[in-house]
Design a protein around this motif. Structure first.
Motif: not given
Length: 235
Positions: A87-106
Motif C-alpha cells: 500500500i505504501t508503494a501504491l500510494a506513493g505513485e499518486f498525488e493528492p487530488f480534489a474531490l467535489p462531493l454532493v448529497l445524493g441517492t445511490l
C-alpha cells in the motif's frame, strides 16, 4: 501500523482527515468513530422520520468512509507487513487530488457522491483493486452461491475476478449515510442532513491519503494506518 488482534477482514478506504469537521460529522451521524475505535453518542437533527440509530444501523459498523478495495480475508500465505509495504508503494505513485462531493441517492440509500466524473479517483480505486488483490484469500464457493443473483454479466465477472462486483467500470465512489429507505423517508432524511453537510461540501474535499482498515470480531471497522499520496510533481 496500529496493532489489532483477531482482524477478520481488511479493506482500503478513503477516510476524512482525523479531527476534521468532516470526520466529526460522519462519526456523530453514524454513531461509530473508526479512527478512535469507539461508539459515539452523536445527535439527531430535527426532521428525521425515524430514529437516527435505525436510519444508520446498516452503515454504522464501517464508519464514515468510501470503499476503494472492499473488505477481504488476508491470504494464509500473506503477512500484514507485506500488505503495508504494498500500500505504501501504491500510494506513493499518486498525488493528492480534489474531490467535489454532493448529497445524493445511490439505489435506496443516501450517500455523499462525486459531483462530477473524477479520473484520478477512478485510477486510484482501480489500482487498489487490482494491485492489492494478491493479498486476498479466494472466496469460498459457499459464499459465491449465497451472493444475490441480481448482478449484471460484467458484475458477475468482476465478482469472480476481484471478489467484489462494483469495481473498475462498475465502481461508484460513495460515502454511505443511511441504510435502505423508502422514497418519502429518504427525502425527509436528506432535508434534515442538508444543513449539516452543505457547509462541509461548499469546497471540494482533497484526497491526500488512503487508509488500511480492519474488521474486529464484533464486526466493527477500525482505521489502522494512513498512507499519504506522495507522488511529487513531474520534472
Amino acid at each position: 501500523m496500529r496493532i489489532m488482534r483477531d482482524i477478520r477482514r481488511w479493506a482500503i478506504y478513503y477516510v476524512p482527515a482525523e479531527k476534521s469537521a468532516f470526520a466529526r460529522f460522519g462519526a456523530d451521524w453514524l454513531g461509530w468513530d473508526a479512527q478512535a475505535g469507539r461508539a459515539i453518542e452523536g445527535y439527531d437533527p430535527p426532521g428525521l422520520p425515524l430514529p437516527r440509530a435505525e436510519i444508520t444501523a446498516q452503515p454504522r459498523k464501517y464508519g464514515f468512509h468510501a470503499t476503494l478495495k472492499a473488505p477481504f480475508v488476508l491470504g494464509d500465505d500473506r503477512e500484514p507487513a507485506a500488505l503495508d509495504a504494498a500500500i505504501t508503494a501504491l500510494a506513493g505513485e499518486f498525488e493528492p487530488f480534489a474531490l467535489p462531493l454532493v448529497l445524493g441517492t445511490l439505489g435506496s440509500f443516501l450517500a455523499l457522491l462525486p459531483a462530477e466524473p473524477n479520473a484520478p479517483l477512478d485510477a486510484l480505486a482501480a489500482a487498489c483493486v487490482t494491485r492489492l488483490d494478491t493479498f486476498r484469500a479466494p472466496e469460498a464457493a459457499e459464499h459465491r452461491r449465497r451472493h444475490p443473483g441480481t448482478m449484471t454479466e460484467r458484475q458477475r465477472a468482476y465478482f469472480g475476478a476481484w471478489g467484489y462486483p462494483f469495481v473498475l467500470e462498475e465502481f461508484h465512489f460513495h460515502m454511505t449515510l443511511t441504510g435502505a429507505l423508502g422514497a418519502e423517508d429518504r427525502a425527509k432524511v436528506a432535508a434534515a442532513l442538508d444543513p449539516l453537510v452543505a457547509p462541509l461540501l461548499a469546497e471540494p474535499r482533497t484526497v491526500r491519503d488512503i487508509c488500511l482498515v480492519g474488521e474486529d470480531r464484533q464486526g466493527m471497522f477500525h482505521l489502522l494506518k494512513r498512507f499519504p499520496l506522495a507522488r511529487g510533481p513531474a520534472i
